[in-house]
Design an enzyme around this catalytic site. Sequence first.
Site, mmCIF file in Angstrom:
data_model
loop_
_atom_site.group_PDB
_atom_site.id
_atom_site.type_symbol
_atom_site.label_atom_id
_atom_site.label_comp_id
_atom_site.label_asym_id
_atom_site.label_seq_id
_atom_site.Cartn_x
_atom_site.Cartn_y
_atom_site.Cartn_z
ATOM 1 N N PHE A 137 -40.465 0.425 14.271
ATOM 2 C CA PHE A 137 -41.161 -0.863 14.108
ATOM 3 C C PHE A 137 -42.523 -0.882 14.790
ATOM 4 C CE2 PHE A 137 -36.587 -1.677 13.883
ATOM 5 C CZ PHE A 137 -36.495 -2.311 12.650
ATOM 6 N N ARG B 28 -55.592 3.982 5.202
ATOM 7 C CA ARG B 28 -54.676 3.933 4.068
ATOM 8 C C ARG B 28 -54.540 2.486 3.608
ATOM 9 N NH1 ARG B 28 -49.835 7.558 6.566
ATOM 10 N NH2 ARG B 28 -50.489 6.478 8.447
ATOM 11 N N GLY C 249 -56.909 -14.526 5.437
ATOM 12 C CA GLY C 249 -58.005 -13.565 5.417
ATOM 13 C C GLY C 249 -58.048 -12.788 4.120
ATOM 14 N N CYS D 284 -48.155 0.785 5.721
ATOM 15 C CA CYS D 284 -46.768 0.322 5.638
ATOM 16 C C CYS D 284 -46.541 -0.849 4.692
ATOM 17 C CB CYS D 284 -46.266 -0.024 7.034
ATOM 18 S SG CYS D 284 -46.147 1.431 8.073
ATOM 19 N N LYS E 86 -46.960 -0.397 0.795
ATOM 20 C CA LYS E 86 -46.021 0.617 0.318
ATOM 21 C C LYS E 86 -44.581 0.117 0.409
ATOM 22 C CE LYS E 86 -45.033 3.915 3.534
ATOM 23 N NZ LYS E 86 -43.602 3.848 3.770
ATOM 24 N N ARG F 132 -46.444 -0.777 15.824
ATOM 25 C CA ARG F 132 -47.660 -1.227 15.134
ATOM 26 C C ARG F 132 -48.772 -0.259 15.485
ATOM 27 N NH1 ARG F 132 -47.663 -6.817 18.210
ATOM 28 N NH2 ARG F 132 -46.885 -5.339 19.744
#
Length: 442
Positions: free
Chosen positions: A152, A331, A257, A264, A267, A154
């Site tokens: 999990f 990405r 925004g 992540c 996908k 970030r």
Amino acid sequence: MRVSIVGTGHVGLVTAASLAHLGHEVLGVDDDAEKVATIARGETPFHEPGLQELLREGLDAGRLRVSPDVPEAARFGEVVFICVGTPTKPTGEANLVQVERVSTVIARALEGYTVIAEKSTVPVETGVWVRRTIELTAAPDAEFDVASNPEFLREGRAVHDTLNPDRIVVGTSSARAMERLRELYAPILDRTGCPFVVTDLATAELIKHASNAFLATKVSFINAIADICERTGADVHEVARAMGLDPRIGPAFLGAGIGYGGACLPKDVAAFRHKADELGVGFPLLEEVERVNMARRERFIEKIRSAVWNLEGKRIAMWGLAFKPDTDDLRNAPAIEIARRLSEEGADVVAYDPVAMPASKPLLFAATFAPTALEAAQGADCLAICTEWEEFRGVDLERLRDAMARPAIVDGRNMFDPPAMADAGFTYASMGRPTAAPAPGP
Ligand SMILES: NC(=O)c1ccc[n+]([C@@H]2O[C@H](COP(=O)([O-])OP(=O)(O)OC[C@H]3O[C@@H](n4cnc5c(N)ncnc54)[C@H](O)[C@@H]3O)[C@@H](O)[C@H]2O)c1
């Protein structure tokens, strides 16, 4: 404990360095020999705060080693983590080829009882395939269990998150595997008291996809509210702030925004939706989440058009390229698509990002790059803010206004206070808040 990490990317390298920091003997393997050589020199192949220090600490102490020899991972580790990529196929489905390859290679080299833990984000039921693949490939007397241990962390806070997780989830039907993973994480569990959530394999896999799909839904929800605010003159920032004060809702992931991006959420939402379709239950809510998210980029470009009229021949400064601050990960970064679109429409894009420019250059042939935020804004007809880097907040507004050809800002991350920007002489458009402009002169 001896731990192997297969795939030393954003997740694998942080996990490897963190477990070595906790005192384990860690071997990181990756089939990208160049990446392995970089890591072996104590250099991180990507920007992640605090990782370089932890990596060097592990290498110097001899508790962390890296190698391009993937079978060695199976021979070395009492626990072998699978941390390879699970990218998206054109259909949205997760591409699990890397997971299958690694499972096969590990299976052939297993020695002694080994726990093989999926840390890559995978659709529910992948663990069944991993177990089946290993059973079919390994020696008949090989002793192993498969567990799911979703990650999990970030990006940008990955080291902190790994050492201070909100929860550790372990999914397995084997008490022996569960105990081994509990022992592995004991230094974190003892220090932080974070919940150790034990489930079956499928439930653990689902927890990860459900979590990311929920976060994406929150972002798209507030972005849909932002559109309603724009039509009515309401302020999405205030709506989100007051919503977030309700403990049932919470304030996180309610920033309107240009939408979510990164390695992540896009996908995982696509893969989860595809899996739900495959299971015959469908998840049309997630289709809408994706649609709202992609529409944000278009909305942002429209706002730039409204600021400058024709894009052709206009100089657009772009602040921020990474999908979020404190990373150079590009990405699915909204800024990259936006910059390309602006260039295609004839704008002259001058970009600045504190750390993501080297990685951006091969992706943005038509753009030019400036060494500082203020230099990017020099002579610009409009400034487009795409990533909320902290350094942008501290910019000298007077110098910024003087540098620009026209004082127009389109802020895709709602970083500034609209009335204050108008007072500083800017026409300031943001997402879901009324556009602010300087009062007309006498
Ligand atoms: N990046 C994140 O923030 C994050 C957070 C949580 C979960 N995840 C999940 O973790 C997984 C990995 O993500 P990432 O961002 O670290 O990806 P990444 O692309 O940064 O790293 C993957 C690594 O695996 C290596 N690899 C691929 N095939 C291999 C093979 N056959 N043998 C050995 N090494 C191989 C690649 O060379 C690469 O270094 C994904 O499933 C992702 O969804 C990522």
